[in-house]
Write an enzyme that holds these catalytic residues in place. Structure first.
Site, short mmCIF file in Angstrom:
data_model
loop_
_atom_site.label_atom_id
_atom_site.label_comp_id
_atom_site.label_asym_id
_atom_site.label_seq_id
_atom_site.Cartn_x
_atom_site.Cartn_y
_atom_site.Cartn_z
N SER A 255 2.19 53.26 -31.73
CA SER A 255 2.04 52.41 -30.54
C SER A 255 3.06 52.77 -29.48
CB SER A 255 2.22 50.95 -30.98
OG SER A 255 2.94 50.23 -30.03
N LYS A 256 2.56 52.97 -28.26
CA LYS A 256 3.44 53.27 -27.13
C LYS A 256 4.38 52.09 -26.89
CE LYS A 256 4.83 55.26 -23.31
NZ LYS A 256 6.13 55.77 -23.53
N ARG A 257 3.86 50.88 -27.04
CA ARG A 257 4.68 49.69 -26.79
C ARG A 257 5.85 49.59 -27.75
NH1 ARG A 257 0.71 46.20 -26.15
NH2 ARG A 257 0.85 45.29 -28.20
N GLY A 259 7.33 52.11 -29.00
CA GLY A 259 8.21 53.28 -28.83
C GLY A 259 8.09 54.32 -29.91
#
Length: 486
Positions: A255-257, A259
């Protein structure tokens, strides 16, 4: 493999960051090309303008340059098959879409939004899979010409056979067959004249002479449609290599959120680019032996698509940490020091601290650079701590004997003029001998008094040398005070 030169491509969309899965695709495409003395091509797929992010193409260039995945042709360096940015190839797609209509592999579709929405609602009500009903494929030549002449907006759709099976071979997943009746007459050219991804990538791969297509396994279901396009044009079908996804766990995507999805995330966390690339190579690929540490050149030597697994690859952060630690230890002390400096500055403002001494302590103890500030948080200010830190079973220390030994060490240290690591070592070991106690019974209390922590990058002697005489004496006195209050 045919005698023609191997040509692979990396074709990212400029969406703002380099996903770990994307970087792995780029790496495998690079390794496959280079292991056969072939060419690695960079193509930017920006036909989906809604997802375009300003500056994203620079992120792609920067990441490839940093990781050493040097492309032989691309938008920035040119080549014989350009342009290498899809939005600059608009006229090409229109020409090939119209050619495909002539060949009977596609047709003009004039259905408006209302009709398509009505169709969708009918199919939903009937509980059947949503797909276009082929209405415009049955229009007569005259009807088509009349509509084109009167300027009615149109798209061009792929004409999928109603019956039969399309079969293709993938190097990872083997032979896959799909009933044509399950495939949709997808749009190839949108009403604005831009192609859909499904059409543009086939046209570009053919025109750019791509021999091996490496991409994520999410494209497996679309591949029969691509092959029908190749067949309609009479083009040679490339070799397919579909890679399984990279997952955070068996059920969770990266997940980009959180990190953990992009190359930049890991660089920001203080991982070395060489370790990231090495680890990504091993996500779903095995060299067939026990080796785990590879330079890019060694990966080129070892790479074989037979080593790619069908199973999703689980991103194991502990494994990356281990690998990164190995790479950090391979750095020279000077290289380590240079990379660690920005992290020292986050933790230390005291100008009297010799940062190079810290590098000597941390070089073999660092797993990733972002861990450094937390390891040094005691240097500027001694943290609050309690007497329980002086209890250490292995060192056989407790608050009582720690107090005695700190009191014995204080005058000896106060008298020491030549405050170096060597003289501190000699002085404290003479004291240990004189007191007739174990080394740890003196050194552990000093370490705690100087740091207020259980875990430090060095022992009591190194910390005293680092902090200097005045600060060390002050902290030892504070330790004595704390234990006396107890």
């Amino acid at each position: 493999m045919s005698n023609s030169q191997v040509r692979t491509r990396f074709a990212p969309s400029p969406t703002g960051y380099m996903h770990v899965g994307n970087l792995r695709t780029a790496l495998y495409a690079y390794l496959l090309a280079k292991s056969h003395n072939g060419k690695f091509i960079l193509r930017i797929e920006d036909t989906d303008q809604e997802r375009y992010v300003e500056g994203a193409i620079d992120v792609i260039y920067k990441t490839l340059a940093e990781t050493g995945l040097k492309h032989d042709e691309g938008p920035d360096i040119g080549g014989d098959y350009g342009p290498y940015i899809q939005s600059e190839r608009k006229h090409i797609y229109k020409e090939y879409a119209e050619k495909l209509v002539e060949l009977g592999g596609a047709y003009y579709c004039f259905c408006d939004k209302e009709r398509l929405e009505q169709l969708r609602q009918q199919q939903e009500a009937a509980n059947v899979a949503h797909k276009y009903d082929g209405y415009c494929s049955r229009l007569s030549k005259e009807e088509i010409e009349a509509r084109l002449k009167s300027g009615i907006p149109y798209v061009i759709r792929q004409k999928i056979p109603n019956d039969g099976v399309t079969t293709f071979k993938d190097e990872v997943f083997g032979t896959i067959s799909v009933e044509n009746s399950t495939l949709d007459d997808n749009i190839l050219l949108k009403s604005d004249g831009l192609p859909t991804y499904n059409f543009a990538n086939v046209v570009d791969d053919h025109l750019m002479g791509i021999t091996h297509v490496i991409r994520g396994s999410e494209y497996l279901s679309s591949t029969p449609k691509y092959n029908l396009l190749y067949e309609a044009f009479g083009w040679e079908i490339p070799t397919y290599i579909h890679c399984p996804p990279v997952m955070k766990s068996a059920t969770k995507k990266l997940s980009k959120r959180e990190g953990d999805a992009s190359y930049e995330d890991f660089i920001a966390k203080g991982y070395l680019k060489e370790a990231i690339l090495n680890y990504i190579a091993l996500l779903g690929w095995s060299p067939g032996d026990d080796r785990e540490i590879f330079t890019l050149e060694e990966l080129v030597e070892a790479f074989d698509i037979k080593g790619i697994s069908k199973s999703p690859a689980i991103f194991d952060i502990q494994k990356l940490d281990w690998l990164n630690g190995e790479y950090i230890r391979k750095l020279s002390l000077d290289e380590f020091h240079e990379k660690a400096l920005p992290y020292y500055k986050k933790a230390i403002s005291n100008p009297n601290i010799d940062l190079y001494k810290i590098s000597k302590l941390l070089h073999t103890r660092t797993v990733k650079f972002s861990d450094i500030p937390a390891m040094l948080d005691f240097i500027d200010v001694l943290p609050e701590y309690g007497p329980e830190l002086y209890i250490h079973k292995k060192m056989k220390t407790n608050p009582e004997n720690s107090l005695e030994n700190l009191k014995a060490a204080l005058p000896v240290l106060e008298e020491l003029d030549n405050w170096t690591e060597e003289s501190l070592h000699n002085t404290l070991f003479s004291l240990i001998e004189k007191l007739g106690v174990k080394n740890g019974q003196v050194l552990w209390p000093i370490r705690v008094a100087l740091s207020g922590k259980e875990s430090t990058p060095g022992g009591g002697i190194e910390l005293a040398d680092l902090l200097g005489k005045e600060e060390s004496i002050k902290r030892i006195k504070k330790g004595i005070e704390l234990l006396e209050i107890k």
